[in-house]
Design an enzyme around this catalytic site. Structure first.
Site, PDB file in Angstrom:
ATOM      1  N   THR A   1       0.865  -1.183   0.000  1.00 10.53           N
ATOM      2  CA  THR A   1       0.000   0.000   0.000  1.00 10.53           C
ATOM      3  C   THR A   1       0.897   1.226   0.000  1.00 10.53           C
ATOM      4  O   THR A   1       1.580   1.515   0.984  1.00 10.53           O
ATOM      5  CB  THR A   1      -0.919   0.019   1.231  1.00 10.53           C
ATOM      6  OG1 THR A   1      -1.781  -1.125   1.191  1.00 10.53           O
ATOM      7  CG2 THR A   1      -1.781   1.276   1.244  1.00 10.53           C
TER       8      THR A   1
ATOM      9  N   LYS B   1      -7.609   1.022  -2.819  1.00  8.93           N
ATOM     10  CA  LYS B   1      -7.178   0.671  -1.463  1.00  8.93           C
ATOM     11  C   LYS B   1      -7.404   1.839  -0.503  1.00  8.93           C
ATOM     12  O   LYS B   1      -7.755   1.633   0.671  1.00  8.93           O
ATOM     13  CB  LYS B   1      -5.694   0.264  -1.472  1.00  8.93           C
ATOM     14  CG  LYS B   1      -5.134  -0.113  -0.091  1.00  8.93           C
ATOM     15  CD  LYS B   1      -5.879  -1.289   0.544  1.00  8.93           C
ATOM     16  CE  LYS B   1      -5.383  -1.610   1.958  1.00  8.93           C
ATOM     17  NZ  LYS B   1      -4.037  -2.214   1.976  1.00  8.93           N
TER      18      LYS B   1
ATOM     19  N   LYS C   1      -0.023   5.411   8.442  1.00  7.02           N
ATOM     20  CA  LYS C   1       0.683   5.606   7.167  1.00  7.02           C
ATOM     21  C   LYS C   1      -0.316   5.634   6.018  1.00  7.02           C
ATOM     22  O   LYS C   1      -0.289   6.518   5.153  1.00  7.02           O
ATOM     23  CB  LYS C   1       1.715   4.494   6.979  1.00  7.02           C
ATOM     24  CG  LYS C   1       2.585   4.633   5.725  1.00  7.02           C
ATOM     25  CD  LYS C   1       2.052   3.821   4.544  1.00  7.02           C
ATOM     26  CE  LYS C   1       2.193   2.326   4.779  1.00  7.02           C
ATOM     27  NZ  LYS C   1       1.800   1.551   3.562  1.00  7.02           N
TER      28      LYS C   1
END
Length: 289
Positions: free
Chosen positions: A97, A172, A240
């Site tokens: 990701t 995502k 993150k």
């Protein structure tokens, strides 16, 4: 069966690479901490390499699952990077990701080397990786995605192309935005039940059968009530990811007020020493207020 390279053997990448080896593919692995690669080979067989460039030699497909934008650049670029060692026509599939920006940067760099780059972030957590039940969101050229699909199907329950380069990472982001709101909502519901003197387990048994039901509720409410937060995706990694979401929202003009708020709640969890607690630790934050 194909000749594969897998770069990154963390809690997600290790099991994923293992499924590929068990399926009969010829897998060579690379990990920045070499002892993890040694352990993987001892468990699954296959081979290990000292650099990404060495790992991808003669590979048909290269899969990566590392930490962040900089980690991904480091395994792709440079004199020991994967792109130098890949032959024309090879497909690089990235399961990390990361930002859509670095994805598009590496897509362009791969094209210059006459190799394909597919962004294919994953959802399903450690359990999904171990049970070969991941959801995979792909972006990139249709032909490259189609070629890589049989490989990704080994460890996924759904794998779908959403569009051109970056579309997988954008999808995502949608996933993480939805999860953030759901976990906070579940945490508040359990917190409210506790303050109201209700049995949280009995409450969930009832409301989970109606419109309030979710994967988070089914899989996390018991561990939340038991004060166990060592299951699944860590708060540090969620922050993150949410940082990527919020930065991209600024670029696209999207409004994410709830996501921004929950990101700050996760910051509170980090201050409590819970950076490695799983994302359901939002409940623990409420219990300490």
């Amino acid at each position: 069966m194909a000749k594969l390279a897998f770069l990154g053997l963390g809690v997600m990448g290790g099991p994923m690479a293992g499924h590929l080896q068990k399926a009969g593919h010829e897998v060579t692995v690379y990990n920045r901490t070499a002892t993890k690669a040694d352990d993987w080979v001892s468990t699954y067989g296959g081979a290990m390499a000292k650099t990404p460039r060495e790992a991808v030699r003669d590979a048909d497909f290269v899969m990566s699952c590392v930490g962040n934008d900089d980690d991904l650049r480091s395994v792709c670029l440079g004199e020991d990077g994967a792109f130098v060692g890949m032959t024309s026509g090879t497909v690089f599939v990235d399961h990390t990701t990361v930002s859509a920006a670095v994805t598009r940067e590496l897509y362009a760099a791969a094209n210059e080397k006459q190799v394909s780059f597919v962004d294919a972030p994953i959802s399903g957590g450690q359990a999904g990786a171990e049970n070969a039940a991941l959801s995979i969101m792909c972006g990139g050229d249709e032909g490259a995605c189609d070629r890589a699909l049989p490989v990704m199907e080994v460890y996924s329950k759904i794998c779908r192309r959403l569009g051109d380069s970056g579309a997988g990472q954008m999808t995502k982001m949608c996933n993480q935005i939805a999860i953030a709101g759901l976990v906070q909502g579940l945490s508040e519901a359990l917190h409210f039940a506790d303050k109201a003197g209700l049995d949280g387990r009995a409450v969930v048994e009832v409301i989970s059968q109606g419109a309030a039901g979710s994967w988070q509720m089914d899989n996390r409410y018991e561990t939340m009530l038991d004060d166990h937060f060592d299951h699944g995706f860590a708060t540090d990694w969620m922050r993150k990811d949410l940082g990527i979401c919020l930065s991209t929202a600024n670029e696209t003009g999207a409004s994410l007020p709830v996501t921004a708020l929950v990101d700050q709640f996760y910051k509170d969890v980090q201050k409590m020493g819970g950076g490695r607690w799983d994302t359901s630790s939002l409940f623990k934050r409420l219990q300490t207020l």
